[in-house]
Design a protein around this motif. Sequence first.
Motif, mmCIF file in Angstrom:
data_model
loop_
_atom_site.group_PDB
_atom_site.id
_atom_site.type_symbol
_atom_site.label_atom_id
_atom_site.label_comp_id
_atom_site.label_asym_id
_atom_site.label_seq_id
_atom_site.Cartn_x
_atom_site.Cartn_y
_atom_site.Cartn_z
ATOM 1 N N ALA A 117 2.114 -4.921 7.849
ATOM 2 C CA ALA A 117 2.463 -3.923 6.831
ATOM 3 C C ALA A 117 3.001 -4.704 5.649
ATOM 4 N N PRO A 118 2.263 -4.752 4.560
ATOM 5 C CA PRO A 118 2.651 -5.618 3.450
ATOM 6 C C PRO A 118 4.088 -5.393 2.986
ATOM 7 N N GLY A 119 4.557 -4.152 3.083
ATOM 8 C CA GLY A 119 5.918 -3.849 2.637
ATOM 9 C C GLY A 119 6.987 -4.649 3.356
ATOM 10 N N ALA A 159 1.899 8.734 -1.998
ATOM 11 C CA ALA A 159 3.293 8.718 -2.442
ATOM 12 C C ALA A 159 4.130 7.703 -1.682
ATOM 13 N N PRO A 160 4.679 6.723 -2.380
ATOM 14 C CA PRO A 160 5.734 5.897 -1.809
ATOM 15 C C PRO A 160 7.073 6.563 -2.113
ATOM 16 N N SER A 161 8.169 5.956 -1.712
ATOM 17 C CA SER A 161 9.484 6.499 -2.034
ATOM 18 C C SER A 161 9.699 6.483 -3.549
ATOM 19 N N VAL A 175 -5.830 2.877 6.169
ATOM 20 C CA VAL A 175 -5.025 3.772 5.340
ATOM 21 C C VAL A 175 -3.938 4.434 6.198
ATOM 22 N N GLY A 176 -2.731 4.553 5.631
ATOM 23 C CA GLY A 176 -1.628 5.235 6.313
ATOM 24 C C GLY A 176 -1.585 6.692 5.881
ATOM 25 N N ILE A 177 -1.570 7.625 6.855
ATOM 26 C CA ILE A 177 -1.590 9.060 6.535
ATOM 27 C C ILE A 177 -0.451 9.777 7.250
ATOM 28 N N PRO A 220 0.797 -1.231 0.000
ATOM 29 C CA PRO A 220 0.000 0.000 0.000
ATOM 30 C C PRO A 220 0.831 1.284 0.000
ATOM 31 N N LEU A 221 0.166 2.393 -0.325
ATOM 32 C CA LEU A 221 0.830 3.700 -0.411
ATOM 33 C C LEU A 221 0.429 4.572 0.775
ATOM 34 N N ILE A 222 1.336 5.461 1.173
ATOM 35 C CA ILE A 222 1.030 6.411 2.241
ATOM 36 C C ILE A 222 0.384 7.660 1.625
#
Length: 348
Positions: A229-231, A142-144, A119-121, A65-67
């Motif tokens: 955290a899937p990452g 936005a991810p890195s 959701v990550g904010i 997922p994306l932040i």
Amino acid sequence: MDTKVYYLDRNNPDFDVLKYAGSVIRGGGTVVFPTETVYGLGANALDAKACKKIFEAKGRPQDNPLIVHVCSTSIDDFVEKIPDRAKKLMDRFWPGPLTIIFKKSKLIPDVITAGLDTVGIRMPSNNIARELVRQSGVPIAAPSANLSGRPSPTNVKHVIDDLYGKVDVILGGGNCDVGLESTVVDMTERPAILRPGGITYEQLKELIDDIYIDPAVMKKPDKNFRPKAPGMKYRHYAPKAKMVLIRGGLEDVVGKINELCRENMSKGLKVGILSTEQTYDKYPFGTVLSMGDRKRPETIAANIFDRLRQFDDLGVDLILSEAVEEKNIGLSIMNRMKKAAGYNIINI
Ligand code: AMP
Ligand code: MG
């Protein structure tokens, strides 16, 4: 794709450029921008089609997922609710390198959260980042801004190396202050650190005394690992060369690195050594780069990704790296270094 590159002064950014970049985001395009953690690859977080472009440009797996980046604490539209203790964290650490996980609202598309109901904010402290969110008028996912798997980008050269021709706009804004990604904290259940980063466990513990570090943070995930955290399950931050971390008393570490360096050079390998200021001149052989000052570990955090990329550019076959103490920001540094080394660690 034709990529436009602009260099901005962080203390006095050109508002015409920020307005234009905001319109690109609003129009469904992609913009790379500096933050205090690492550079981010952004798109309109409320537009699923735009967010898909992020995954394509990075080669990022769909289940990571994306932040979502915001420019104020008014996030009620994007979350189901704000728990009291999450509010406390927002008041204390926003703007700054802390991502908070909430139950998501219906406005947030599934592509951002990889189908999760959370959701990550985060609200970044970097001026350019916050002003870009404001100018675009929407939250920015936005991810890195690196190719998936590579070390995260902490200056505009890193971004251009990975993403030139794959995004609409790149905003340059100098080196990132923190140099490591945000800390990710899950506040939907018992507060848990899912990724250590710019805000430390020790700082969080002062406010949330039962917060804990998810056990998957510091050790190698096994085959059946199903992370929160899937990452967490992906190969990350990896330089092209094989990397080994050497951990123990500093003198012993220096001795072991010199021994391994000689051994591998005699086999014809090009060896890189990641030292610190304190040990830089104790390595007579190999290509030595200092990651920073052990007495100021924040300097090591700020440099680590750049040094891994420098070794890529130098074409070394093997990186022998000193370890750092796993407390405060050192925990986040070691989390990244262990992943970069594929958990290849020698304890002496
Ligand atoms: P990146 O921006 O590339 O550093 O990656 C974002 C990180 O935040 C990844 O490790 C994600 O797994 C984590 N993350 C983002 N949203 C969530 C979420 N809803 N739940 C758990 N982790 C998340
Ligand atoms: Mg990343």
